[in-house]
Design an enzyme around this catalytic site. Structure first.
Site, PDB file in Angstrom:
ATOM      1  N   LYS A  14     -15.019 -10.242  15.516  1.00  0.00           N
ATOM      2  CA  LYS A  14     -16.106 -10.287  16.510  1.00  0.00           C
ATOM      3  C   LYS A  14     -17.346  -9.589  15.954  1.00  0.00           C
ATOM      4  O   LYS A  14     -17.791  -8.549  16.448  1.00  0.00           O
ATOM      5  CB  LYS A  14     -15.660  -9.619  17.809  1.00  0.00           C
ATOM      6  CG  LYS A  14     -14.648 -10.456  18.572  1.00  0.00           C
ATOM      7  CD  LYS A  14     -14.321  -9.796  19.884  1.00  0.00           C
ATOM      8  CE  LYS A  14     -13.095 -10.397  20.528  1.00  0.00           C
ATOM      9  NZ  LYS A  14     -12.380  -9.431  21.350  1.00  0.00           N
ATOM     10  N   GLY A  55      -7.319  -5.459  20.894  1.00  0.00           N
ATOM     11  CA  GLY A  55      -6.151  -6.292  21.192  1.00  0.00           C
ATOM     12  C   GLY A  55      -5.375  -6.667  19.949  1.00  0.00           C
ATOM     13  O   GLY A  55      -4.146  -6.515  19.894  1.00  0.00           O
TER      14      GLY A  55
END
Ligand code: ADP
Ligand code: MG
Length: 395
Positions: free
Chosen positions: A201, A353
């Protein structure tokens, strides 16, 4: 700076309906939950609310659907998991906006716990739409934020709902803040403070690094994140993951690191292959990535350098895998780094995560001092950024 949040334990909840924003954005593989950490961590709050006689509406997003209802982003697997945990039916409520909450009220007449279908099936959620937030708030008497992993987003269910009903922090949120505050307010005795960042990301995380430079002593970059930095130094990165919009920002970060005297360590070698499904990779120096090849893991020399630097750390924060760990040929860098951090004496925190999946798979989760349920959120929090979801509870 000590953040004091109102505790939900202190409120009378008998026969009250509580809207709990949880982070059930769990990794799925064909509707099977790959890692249940985020759900499991929210269960103490759920048990507390039920013990206090409340009815509970659980609400979360999952993945990044673009405001349309797509079954692959359904929370149905989570409803099943919760039903098994609670040993009572936890219905999944759909179309709760269209019917202004009628289906929620009806389900709560016969159930103690209901789960709303993916909040991001409505584009208003991410836009922080005020009407949408007001409708969600109308379902309940009290709001609880237990979604630390989404607290860096000013989304409707995070920042909007507690404008209409009283907002409290859940147990998970407070536990996160207590642990991460040790890094946010880092003492000299806890230095050197080393950050290891990776993952994919890039656009989300690169802007935060600029803030982090003011706190960390050493920042090491691996994973997909590294290639935007290598590219801004004029390197040819083949078809590796690059965010072209971030390249200027990467240059600024490198200059700022130099100005502040922060060691900013980029990979010197990488494992390359034509694509993620390749059966093997080749170890090359970063200035030797051929056209069309992708960097999919940090190389052997980089692993050794990163691990040797970590030996001096008193505090370590790690977010984001060092490579495409989901594929066997590209997981070695991530595995080695995870094991090295777990073996360090430093106060170690890991967030994100995907990074958490890795330490769970390796069975070394207990060797970290804190495992954060948030990647971007933990990164922003320790960088001193004001998180909208937390700020909304302080008003
Ligand atoms: P986290 O969930 O820990 O915050 P991210 O979501 O940012 O981490 O990134 C995790 C993803 O990054 C993984 O799916 C992994 O495959 C991917 N990734 C890591 N390194 C690379 C790379 N070199 N190229 C492409 N993807 C990568
Ligand atoms: Mg992730």
């Amino acid at each position: 700076m000590k953040i004091e949040l109102k505790k939900v334990e202190d409120v009378d909840l008998q026969d009250r309906t509580v809207f709990v924003r949880v982070d059930y954005n769990v990794p799925l593989d064909n509707a099977i939950i790959v890692d249940t950490t985020r759900i499991d961590r929210s269960l103490p709050t759920l048990d507390l609310l039920l013990d206090k006689g409340a009815k509970v509406i659980l609400a979360s997003h999952l993945g990044r659907p673009k405001g349309i209802k797509e079954s692959r982003f359904s929370l149905a697997p989570v409803a099943k998991y919760l039903t098994r945990y609670a040993n009572e039916d936890v219905p999944l409520i759909e179309n709760y906006i269209e019917d202004s909450g009628a289906s929620v009220r009806e389900a709560l007449a016969n159930h103690r716990i209901v789960l709303l279908e993916n909040l991001r099936f409505y584009e208003e959620e991410k836009k922080g739409d005020a009407e949408f937030a007001k409708t969600l708030a109308s379902f309940a008497d009290i709001y609880v934020n237990d979604a630390f992993g989404t607290s860096h987003r000013a989304h409707a269910s995070m920042a909007g709902v507690p404008k209409h009903i009283p907002g409290y922090a859940g147990l998970l949120l407070r536990h996160e803040i207590d642990n991460l505050s040790r890094i946010l307010n880092i003492k000299d005795a806890d230095r050197p403070f080393i950050c290891v960042l990776g993952g994919a990301k890039v656009a989300d995380k690169i802007p935060i690094i600029s803030n982090l430079l003011e706190r960390a002593d050493i920042i090491m970059i691996g994973g997909g994140m590294a290639f935007s930095f290598l590219k801004c130094q004029g390197m040819n990165v083949g078809s590796s993951l690059v965010n072209d919009n971030s390249v200027d920002e990467c240059r600024y970060i490198l200059e700022k690191a130099q100005r502040l005297g922060i060691d900013f360590v980029l990979p010197m070698d990488v494992v390359i292959a034509p694509g993620v499904s390749s059966q093997t990779g080749e170890n090359v120096d970063v200035d030797n990535i051929p056209h069309g090849m992708m960097g999919l893991d940090i190389g052997q020399e980089t692993r050794e350098v990163f691990i040797s630097i970590l030996q001096n750390a008193r505090t370590i924060f790690w977010n984001g895998p060092m490579g495409v760990f989901e594929e066997e040929p590209f997981r070695k860098g991530t595995d080695m780094l995870a094991k090295a951090i777990s073996a360090c004496d430093a106060f170690s925190v890991i967030g994100g995560g995907d990074s958490v999946v890795v330490v769970n798979e390796l069975g070394i989760a207990d060797d970290f001092d804190h495992i954060s349920t948030g990647g971007g959120a933990s990164l922003e929090f320790i960088s001193g950024v004001n998180l909208p979801g937390i700020a909304a509870l302080l008003d």
